[in-house]
Design a protein around this motif. Sequence first.
Motif, mmCIF file in Angstrom:
data_model
loop_
_atom_site.group_PDB
_atom_site.id
_atom_site.type_symbol
_atom_site.label_atom_id
_atom_site.label_comp_id
_atom_site.label_asym_id
_atom_site.label_seq_id
_atom_site.Cartn_x
_atom_site.Cartn_y
_atom_site.Cartn_z
ATOM 1 N N THR A 219 -13.371 3.740 -3.512
ATOM 2 C CA THR A 219 -12.709 2.598 -2.898
ATOM 3 C C THR A 219 -12.641 1.416 -3.857
ATOM 4 N N THR B 162 -15.271 -1.311 -8.066
ATOM 5 C CA THR B 162 -14.929 -0.185 -7.210
ATOM 6 C C THR B 162 -16.215 0.405 -6.659
ATOM 7 N N ARG C 38 0.840 -1.207 0.000
ATOM 8 C CA ARG C 38 0.000 0.000 0.000
ATOM 9 C C ARG C 38 0.875 1.256 0.000
ATOM 10 N N LEU D 2 -4.352 -1.799 -2.325
ATOM 11 C CA LEU D 2 -5.273 -0.671 -2.150
ATOM 12 C C LEU D 2 -6.713 -1.131 -1.953
ATOM 13 N N ARG D 3 -6.933 -2.428 -2.012
ATOM 14 C CA ARG D 3 -8.292 -2.984 -1.886
ATOM 15 C C ARG D 3 -8.919 -2.540 -0.565
ATOM 16 N N LEU E 25 2.340 1.850 -3.516
ATOM 17 C CA LEU E 25 1.336 2.346 -4.458
ATOM 18 C C LEU E 25 0.954 3.786 -4.149
ATOM 19 N N GLU E 26 0.794 4.108 -2.874
ATOM 20 C CA GLU E 26 0.485 5.483 -2.506
ATOM 21 C C GLU E 26 1.633 6.420 -2.891
ATOM 22 N N LEU F 62 -3.437 -4.110 -7.984
ATOM 23 C CA LEU F 62 -3.563 -3.058 -6.973
ATOM 24 C C LEU F 62 -4.210 -3.586 -5.694
ATOM 25 N N LEU G 184 -9.409 6.170 -2.196
ATOM 26 C CA LEU G 184 -8.334 6.985 -2.772
ATOM 27 C C LEU G 184 -8.626 8.476 -2.655
ATOM 28 N N THR H 203 -9.458 0.552 0.373
ATOM 29 C CA THR H 203 -8.933 1.844 0.813
ATOM 30 C C THR H 203 -9.426 2.949 -0.109
#
Length: 142
Positions: A81, A75, A40, A91-92, A43-44, A88, A96, A94
């Motif tokens: 989310t 999504t 995470r 990020l599941r 990716l962030e 990815l 954005l 989470t």
Amino acid sequence: MSMFLTYDIGGTHARAALVAAEGGGWRGHTQRALRSRGTREELEADLRALTAEVWTRAGAEVELAGVGIALPGPTDYLTGTPWLEHKLVALRGTSLVPLLGRAGVPVACVNDAEAFARGELLQGAARDAERVLFLTLGTGLG
């Protein structure tokens, strides 16, 4: 100039640009590979770097009208989310919006294929068409 900060986040790459609110122009377009199987934090960091590069390339002062985020499905587009299970993954679940949104401006999240269709209808090749069919092919097809 009033502009929207726009993102197109895919499974392996992300793109971003500032797009004029009244149409007819954009600034700072950039693309970056994503560590799609990364953590995470990785990716962030990729998305923060993409955002910083857009602002650097844009150069001039910009009045931000809003933020648009295009994401593949599945999504939750109301919250931004992603619930992807094959890319990815870190990020599941989470949102954005806190990462990519900006204080005081509206944020809209839409399906990436829908964003493509809307863009073509409003400013692109389909602008004056009476009937239109949009087809998109996802990563891994072909």
